[in-house]
Design an enzyme around this catalytic site. Structure first.
Site, mmCIF file in Angstrom:
data_model
loop_
_atom_site.group_PDB
_atom_site.id
_atom_site.type_symbol
_atom_site.label_atom_id
_atom_site.label_comp_id
_atom_site.label_asym_id
_atom_site.label_seq_id
_atom_site.Cartn_x
_atom_site.Cartn_y
_atom_site.Cartn_z
ATOM 1 N N ASP A 19 0.829 -1.202 0.000
ATOM 2 C CA ASP A 19 0.000 0.000 0.000
ATOM 3 C C ASP A 19 0.868 1.259 0.000
ATOM 4 O OD1 ASP A 19 -2.391 1.417 0.041
ATOM 5 O OD2 ASP A 19 -2.487 1.467 2.221
ATOM 6 N N GLY A 20 0.358 2.299 -0.636
ATOM 7 C CA GLY A 20 1.013 3.602 -0.570
ATOM 8 C C GLY A 20 1.569 4.103 -1.894
ATOM 9 N N ASN A 21 1.320 3.389 -2.989
ATOM 10 C CA ASN A 21 1.851 3.833 -4.287
ATOM 11 C C ASN A 21 1.307 5.191 -4.695
ATOM 12 O OD1 ASN A 21 3.143 1.380 -4.375
ATOM 13 N ND2 ASN A 21 1.831 0.495 -5.944
ATOM 14 N N TRP A 24 2.741 7.980 -2.522
ATOM 15 C CA TRP A 24 4.147 8.191 -2.882
ATOM 16 C C TRP A 24 4.233 9.050 -4.142
ATOM 17 C CZ3 TRP A 24 7.476 7.272 -6.925
ATOM 18 C CH2 TRP A 24 8.844 7.258 -6.633
ATOM 19 N N ARG A 32 -0.776 8.719 -10.042
ATOM 20 C CA ARG A 32 -0.704 7.495 -9.261
ATOM 21 C C ARG A 32 0.067 6.385 -9.985
ATOM 22 N NH1 ARG A 32 -4.211 6.625 -5.133
ATOM 23 N NH2 ARG A 32 -4.401 4.431 -5.724
ATOM 24 N N HIS A 36 2.995 3.226 -9.013
ATOM 25 C CA HIS A 36 2.957 1.796 -9.333
ATOM 26 C C HIS A 36 4.228 1.367 -10.064
ATOM 27 C CE1 HIS A 36 -1.083 1.735 -7.899
ATOM 28 N NE2 HIS A 36 -1.591 2.401 -8.918
ATOM 29 N N TRP A 68 -11.129 -2.786 -9.385
ATOM 30 C CA TRP A 68 -11.751 -2.489 -10.674
ATOM 31 C C TRP A 68 -12.518 -1.173 -10.625
ATOM 32 C CZ3 TRP A 68 -9.868 -5.164 -14.481
ATOM 33 C CH2 TRP A 68 -9.499 -6.491 -14.315
ATOM 34 N N LEU A 130 11.545 -20.277 -3.616
ATOM 35 C CA LEU A 130 10.414 -19.501 -3.107
ATOM 36 C C LEU A 130 9.192 -19.631 -3.996
ATOM 37 C CD1 LEU A 130 9.336 -17.184 -1.182
ATOM 38 C CD2 LEU A 130 10.195 -15.594 -2.910
ATOM 39 N N ARG A 187 1.922 -4.837 6.292
ATOM 40 C CA ARG A 187 1.175 -3.818 5.550
ATOM 41 C C ARG A 187 1.977 -2.523 5.575
ATOM 42 N NH1 ARG A 187 -4.891 -2.458 4.229
ATOM 43 N NH2 ARG A 187 -4.443 -0.602 3.014
ATOM 44 N N GLU A 206 0.537 -12.895 12.637
ATOM 45 C CA GLU A 206 1.073 -11.697 13.284
ATOM 46 C C GLU A 206 1.018 -10.564 12.254
ATOM 47 O OE1 GLU A 206 1.900 -11.564 16.467
ATOM 48 O OE2 GLU A 206 1.451 -13.705 16.674
#
Length: 242
Positions: A19-21, A24, A32, A36, A68, A130, A187, A206
């Site tokens: 979150d926060g793009n 920023w 915006r 991204h 969307w 991974l 987050r 957690e």
């Protein structure tokens, strides 16, 4: 920071709400979409950080069912960025033995996005490192609803009895079937909510909140989150110590 981590006490599964793009980008006086685009480095750093530590699963909340509803120009740009990023990162995924998988209603993604995603999943399917899980067109409510539909179908067509539906059985219908629940949810951007992400799976996770906006998130921030995780006593509703 990394040297302080207990390598024997790392979560098997880390989930991230990126979150926060937008904020920023606003700080840079840009649209915006600029945020991204600049978040790709954050994804790369987080994937590499988890792979280096031997963490088994990393889930990234990339696009929710609610997204969307954003302006069409932003959604279109996000989809184009997704395709471009998957293409550009394939070499890195292969070099780091990363397997790409996904959760969500991906068949409703634009055709080109769906095709590129499926191709990347197939090409990395045999990688043993991974497991990078992209949550695309995903929401926790959708996941639980589709799981209920599967259970009802089996009840109606396969002789499955209601009394046979345990927590463990229900988990087999979720999109994360076979994957351990996240022990740690990170987050970014300081928001205190889980935004309809993995509602079932996060029951005992957690939660670590950082004020860092996602485009600024780097390995050292991942290590901070993991150190914080290791400082906690996971009780699962029980009393482990006085």
């Amino acid at each position: 920071m990394e040297k302080n981590l207990d390598k024997n006490n790392l979560p098997k599964h880390v989930a991230v709400i990126m979150d926060g793009n937008g904020r920023w980008a606003k700080k840079q006086g840009a649209a915006r979409v600029f945020g991204h685009k600049n978040a790709i480095k954050s994804v790369r750093d987080t994937v590499e950080g988890c792979a280096e530590l031997g963490i088994s699963h990393l889930s990234l909340y990339a696009f929710s069912t609610e997204n969307w509803g954003r302006p069409k120009i932003e959604v279109d740009a996000l989809m184009q960025l997704l395709v471009a990023t998957i293409k550009s990162e394939m070499k890195t995924l292969m070099e780091n033995d990363v397997r790409l998988t996904s959760i969500g209603d991906i068949e409703k993604l634009p055709g080109k996005c769906y095709k590129e995603l499926q191709t990347a999943k197939e090409e990395t399917a045999n990688n043993k490192g991974l497991n990078l899980i992209l949550a695309l067109n995903y929401s926790g409510k959708w996941d639980i609803t589709q799981a209920c539909r599967k259970a009802i179908y089996e009840s109606e067509h396969k002789g499955f009895k209601n009394e046979d539906l345990t927590d463990l059985k229900f988990e087999s219908y979720l999109s994360t079937a076979g994957i351990p629940d996240p022990e740690l949810l990170i987050r970014t951007s300081g928001e205190f909510r889980i935004s309809n992400f993995m509602l079932w799976q996060l029951a005992y996770s957690e939660i670590y909140i950082t004020e860092v906006l996602w485009p600024d998130f780097r390995k050292e921030h991942l290590h901070e989150a993991l150190l914080n995780y290791q400082s906690r006593e996971r009780r699962f509703g029980k009393v482990l110590s006085e």
